[in-house]
Design a protein around this motif. Sequence first.
Motif, mmCIF file in Angstrom:
data_model
loop_
_atom_site.group_PDB
_atom_site.id
_atom_site.type_symbol
_atom_site.label_atom_id
_atom_site.label_comp_id
_atom_site.label_asym_id
_atom_site.label_seq_id
_atom_site.Cartn_x
_atom_site.Cartn_y
_atom_site.Cartn_z
ATOM 1 N N GLY A 146 0.785 -1.230 0.000
ATOM 2 C CA GLY A 146 0.000 0.000 0.000
ATOM 3 C C GLY A 146 0.815 1.277 0.000
ATOM 4 N N LEU A 147 2.113 1.160 -0.173
ATOM 5 C CA LEU A 147 2.927 2.372 -0.226
ATOM 6 C C LEU A 147 2.744 3.072 -1.570
ATOM 7 C CD1 LEU A 147 5.211 3.835 1.461
ATOM 8 C CD2 LEU A 147 6.798 2.784 -0.145
ATOM 9 N N GLN A 148 2.447 4.356 -1.503
ATOM 10 C CA GLN A 148 2.324 5.142 -2.729
ATOM 11 C C GLN A 148 3.703 5.670 -3.103
ATOM 12 O OE1 GLN A 148 -0.403 5.194 -4.334
ATOM 13 N NE2 GLN A 148 -1.861 4.516 -2.776
ATOM 14 N N VAL A 149 4.007 5.624 -4.370
ATOM 15 C CA VAL A 149 5.338 6.020 -4.803
ATOM 16 C C VAL A 149 5.275 7.010 -5.956
ATOM 17 C CG1 VAL A 149 7.528 5.192 -5.748
ATOM 18 C CG2 VAL A 149 6.246 3.762 -4.145
ATOM 19 N N VAL A 150 6.071 8.056 -5.870
ATOM 20 C CA VAL A 150 6.261 8.935 -7.021
ATOM 21 C C VAL A 150 7.745 8.927 -7.315
ATOM 22 C CG1 VAL A 150 6.175 11.298 -7.889
ATOM 23 C CG2 VAL A 150 4.284 10.427 -6.525
ATOM 24 N N VAL A 151 8.094 8.626 -8.547
ATOM 25 C CA VAL A 151 9.514 8.602 -8.880
ATOM 26 C C VAL A 151 9.910 9.856 -9.643
ATOM 27 C CG1 VAL A 151 9.589 6.091 -8.907
ATOM 28 C CG2 VAL A 151 9.192 7.312 -11.026
ATOM 29 N N GLY A 161 5.867 -5.012 -13.869
ATOM 30 C CA GLY A 161 4.559 -5.050 -13.251
ATOM 31 C C GLY A 161 4.366 -3.909 -12.270
ATOM 32 N N LEU A 162 5.292 -2.954 -12.317
ATOM 33 C CA LEU A 162 5.188 -1.800 -11.432
ATOM 34 C C LEU A 162 4.862 -0.586 -12.274
ATOM 35 C CD1 LEU A 162 8.350 -2.371 -9.247
ATOM 36 C CD2 LEU A 162 5.968 -2.705 -8.592
ATOM 37 N N ASP A 163 4.050 0.238 -11.746
ATOM 38 C CA ASP A 163 3.699 1.423 -12.504
ATOM 39 C C ASP A 163 3.426 2.548 -11.513
ATOM 40 O OD1 ASP A 163 3.170 2.961 -14.679
ATOM 41 O OD2 ASP A 163 1.053 2.399 -14.767
ATOM 42 N N PHE A 164 4.345 3.478 -11.415
ATOM 43 C CA PHE A 164 4.199 4.565 -10.454
ATOM 44 C C PHE A 164 4.007 5.902 -11.150
ATOM 45 C CE2 PHE A 164 7.305 1.713 -8.080
ATOM 46 C CZ PHE A 164 6.306 1.107 -7.334
ATOM 47 N N ASP A 165 3.418 6.834 -10.431
ATOM 48 C CA ASP A 165 3.367 8.195 -10.939
ATOM 49 C C ASP A 165 4.801 8.680 -11.068
ATOM 50 O OD1 ASP A 165 0.578 8.461 -10.958
ATOM 51 O OD2 ASP A 165 0.529 9.016 -8.852
ATOM 52 N N SER A 166 5.058 9.562 -11.992
ATOM 53 C CA SER A 166 6.415 10.068 -12.117
ATOM 54 C C SER A 166 6.439 11.522 -12.543
ATOM 55 C CB SER A 166 7.214 9.226 -13.106
ATOM 56 O OG SER A 166 6.852 9.553 -14.421
ATOM 57 N N VAL A 167 7.562 12.113 -12.303
ATOM 58 C CA VAL A 167 7.767 13.528 -12.547
ATOM 59 C C VAL A 167 9.202 13.678 -13.009
ATOM 60 C CG1 VAL A 167 8.453 15.428 -11.050
ATOM 61 C CG2 VAL A 167 6.091 14.699 -11.080
ATOM 62 N N ARG A 168 9.404 14.385 -14.088
ATOM 63 C CA ARG A 168 10.773 14.525 -14.569
ATOM 64 C C ARG A 168 10.864 15.654 -15.571
ATOM 65 N NH1 ARG A 168 11.816 10.921 -19.770
ATOM 66 N NH2 ARG A 168 9.892 11.581 -20.784
ATOM 67 N N LEU A 321 0.890 15.100 -6.488
ATOM 68 C CA LEU A 321 0.557 13.764 -6.975
ATOM 69 C C LEU A 321 0.521 12.784 -5.812
ATOM 70 C CD1 LEU A 321 0.129 13.663 -9.937
ATOM 71 C CD2 LEU A 321 2.546 13.105 -10.264
ATOM 72 N N LEU A 322 1.572 12.825 -5.021
ATOM 73 C CA LEU A 322 1.702 11.865 -3.930
ATOM 74 C C LEU A 322 0.610 12.030 -2.885
ATOM 75 C CD1 LEU A 322 3.335 9.548 -2.841
ATOM 76 C CD2 LEU A 322 4.754 11.186 -1.603
ATOM 77 N N ILE A 323 0.388 13.249 -2.480
ATOM 78 C CA ILE A 323 -0.620 13.477 -1.446
ATOM 79 C C ILE A 323 -2.006 13.133 -1.980
ATOM 80 C CG2 ILE A 323 -1.695 15.239 0.025
ATOM 81 C CD1 ILE A 323 1.043 16.422 0.475
ATOM 82 N N THR A 334 -1.945 5.929 -13.539
ATOM 83 C CA THR A 334 -0.724 6.652 -13.188
ATOM 84 C C THR A 334 -0.513 7.863 -14.096
ATOM 85 O OG1 THR A 334 0.565 5.182 -14.572
ATOM 86 C CG2 THR A 334 0.437 4.657 -12.232
ATOM 87 N N THR A 335 0.036 8.884 -13.484
ATOM 88 C CA THR A 335 0.264 10.143 -14.187
ATOM 89 C C THR A 335 1.759 10.328 -14.395
ATOM 90 O OG1 THR A 335 -1.557 11.014 -12.871
ATOM 91 C CG2 THR A 335 -0.214 12.608 -14.073
ATOM 92 N N HIS A 336 2.130 10.813 -15.552
ATOM 93 C CA HIS A 336 3.546 11.084 -15.791
ATOM 94 C C HIS A 336 3.708 12.533 -16.207
ATOM 95 C CE1 HIS A 336 4.277 6.849 -15.375
ATOM 96 N NE2 HIS A 336 3.307 6.609 -16.248
ATOM 97 N N VAL A 337 4.378 13.293 -15.355
ATOM 98 C CA VAL A 337 4.576 14.708 -15.650
ATOM 99 C C VAL A 337 5.964 14.911 -16.256
ATOM 100 C CG1 VAL A 337 4.783 16.994 -14.629
ATOM 101 C CG2 VAL A 337 3.079 15.393 -13.743
#
Lengths: 355, 355
Positions: A146-151, A161-168, A321-323, A334-337
């Motif tokens: 249940g940990l939310q992750v933004v990379v 099989g992992l898909d996290f929100d990301s920002v870059r 995103l994380l909050i 998932t959102t990718h910025v």
Amino acid sequence: MRKSATSRVTILDVAKMAGVSPSTVSLVLNGKHDRMGEETRERVMDAVTKLGYSANHMARALKTGFVPTIGLVVPTVANPFWGEFARRVEHAALAQNYQVLLCNAERSPAREQLYVESMLARGIRGVILGSSPLSLQHISGAAKCGLQVVVFDRLMQGSEGLDFDSVRVDNVLGARLAITHLLELGHRRIGFVSGPLSSSSRKDRLEGYRSTLLSHGIEPDESLVWVANARPDNGEEEATEIGRLAAATQLRGPNPPTAFFAINDMTAIGIYAGVRDLGLRIPEDISVIGFDDINLCRSMNPPITTVRQPLEELMNSAVDLLIGRMEQKNLGPTTHVTLTPNLVLRGSTGPWRAR
Amino acid sequence: MRKSATSRVTILDVAKMAGVSPSTVSLVLNGKHDRMGEETRERVMDAVTKLGYSANHMARALKTGFVPTIGLVVPTVANPFWGEFARRVEHAALAQNYQVLLCNAERSPAREQLYVESMLARGIRGVILGSSPLSLQHISGAAKCGLQVVVFDRLMQGSEGLDFDSVRVDNVLGARLAITHLLELGHRRIGFVSGPLSSSSRKDRLEGYRSTLLSHGIEPDESLVWVANARPDNGEEEATEIGRLAAATQLRGPNPPTAFFAINDMTAIGIYAGVRDLGLRIPEDISVIGFDDINLCRSMNPPITTVRQPLEELMNSAVDLLIGRMEQKNLGPTTHVTLTPNLVLRGSTGPWRAR
DNA sequence: ATGAAAGCGCTAACAA
DNA sequence: TTGTTAGCGCTTTCAT
């Protein structure tokens, strides 16, 4: 069992002093049910200040399963870029009443995993991952819990099989900006200098370097790309040392570059040192361009021309995103910025001149 | 009440799977009573791995009142000195199975207090305070609640009824080393450049500067000491900006210094920039000496001559002191560790020459 | 050698 | 509007 010398005052003490029940105190403290006796509320608040009460976060978290803290894992705080990064995250988080737990992973997946698990054990439900190994396998367990992750700095291929929100930032574009600038100044032999290609941002910058060269009809010369090896202990050499050694070695080679594109500003600073060691001048003899735009760039001699990452906007997005995920306000896919970098012209790049 | 999507596995799940009681599991996990059925122990450990169990730190802390974490408050992680500082603390702490909670106070007593109280609320019982305001009044409440404190960079006068263990370098001596070196090179007009005198280490360095000059028969010229004002928001300008402005201003004054003693290396880097802006050279025209010996010193052009703080030893002492207190192994009177700095000669200082 | 039970400080149904 | 009660997950006597 070790106990604190002075045990703290609890909600019971407050309740007793105010002559109410503990749940009433809790209600007041949490601002619930404003349909509450104004007089009662005051009595409670009085007792709180008199006793100097402050809530036990652990007990609260144990009960509610929620901790208003986000974890932040960075590769190293010794590099000012990550210091600035952390400040931005903290600023954005504090504005939303979240605290930040800063962790220094030293680019070791093992430490990263250790930290992430420790966060989970402390009830932290969201984490921002700075640049780190390409694989996020070591995080998957935590994510399942249940940990939310933004990379930051990398997009997942989803292959794990992992898909996290990301920002870059658009790293390929950033590299193109840098190389195009150098090309326009007349440089044709441009060195690429980096530590291990341990993140997709680095791979992207290298790709941008190569593709830009290619698109200008220049065949990339592999002897011009310097990628430091990872150290056996999984750590990474100081960026400045990498830059210095790269410059010293490349410049003494048979067909030296006339300009360097550094993976980041600290590496550029190292290149400065290497260039100086050989008695060469920047930008007259050698041009150097960095990446990030840390404050130090302005203080160097000459000031460093670099590719700026819009850190503030990036980190605001990451925190939002994380909050959003943590508070389940954002349940979508998932959102990718991806934000746009820009070139900051300063004094470290100049026209190519035959030597 | 927000709950995690996937609830974690508890000690009860483990107990059930192993066919024992929760208390047995706890016993095994904490390595208590080695007079325990080897077979039982194995069953428990099996269940632990199969289930991927990991303890809930909050529940444990709530019960035991003990959290194996130390807090670390630094003025800013954007300055690489504090990054290095944090790494040392973390390294020493990890070796004793303690984690580190890093907090960025931005030189604001209010934030420092906020952080310290938040640590207390999380059950953290020990904190290392980096450089920060001279008064520790805002910490006294926490200290009364049983928080153990080790301060870096300053000795308490006890005037506030507070007395903490401390660890520091001999700052007066450090300044003497620097000034003596400059004096021996023939410099007579030596500038002192610092941000606000917000810590006793800074005051000590200024005192060392003055007393060394005096002991060499030179009357300190107050127009040569540059102390930047604190900003209204209680923050502090970037050290590099302070150095740059100081150099630019002083050097254009009626009777400019021929050398600068910077309060730290980042300020020295700022002075480099200011000197360059005026077209002057280091060390031919102006000598510069820093304090701390951060890694960056070696990468500058010229490399910075500086006063080195033995950070590793300092932080090892700090962590040992703190953990000793937290585990009540050290109950004696407060301890004050003072280590000796040493001069690192590099390229930024040279003999005085009439200009 | 292992289990039962109490309780750390807090919150949130549910009662009153 | 306020109080009673049950438990969050763990450790630790005290029994057995």
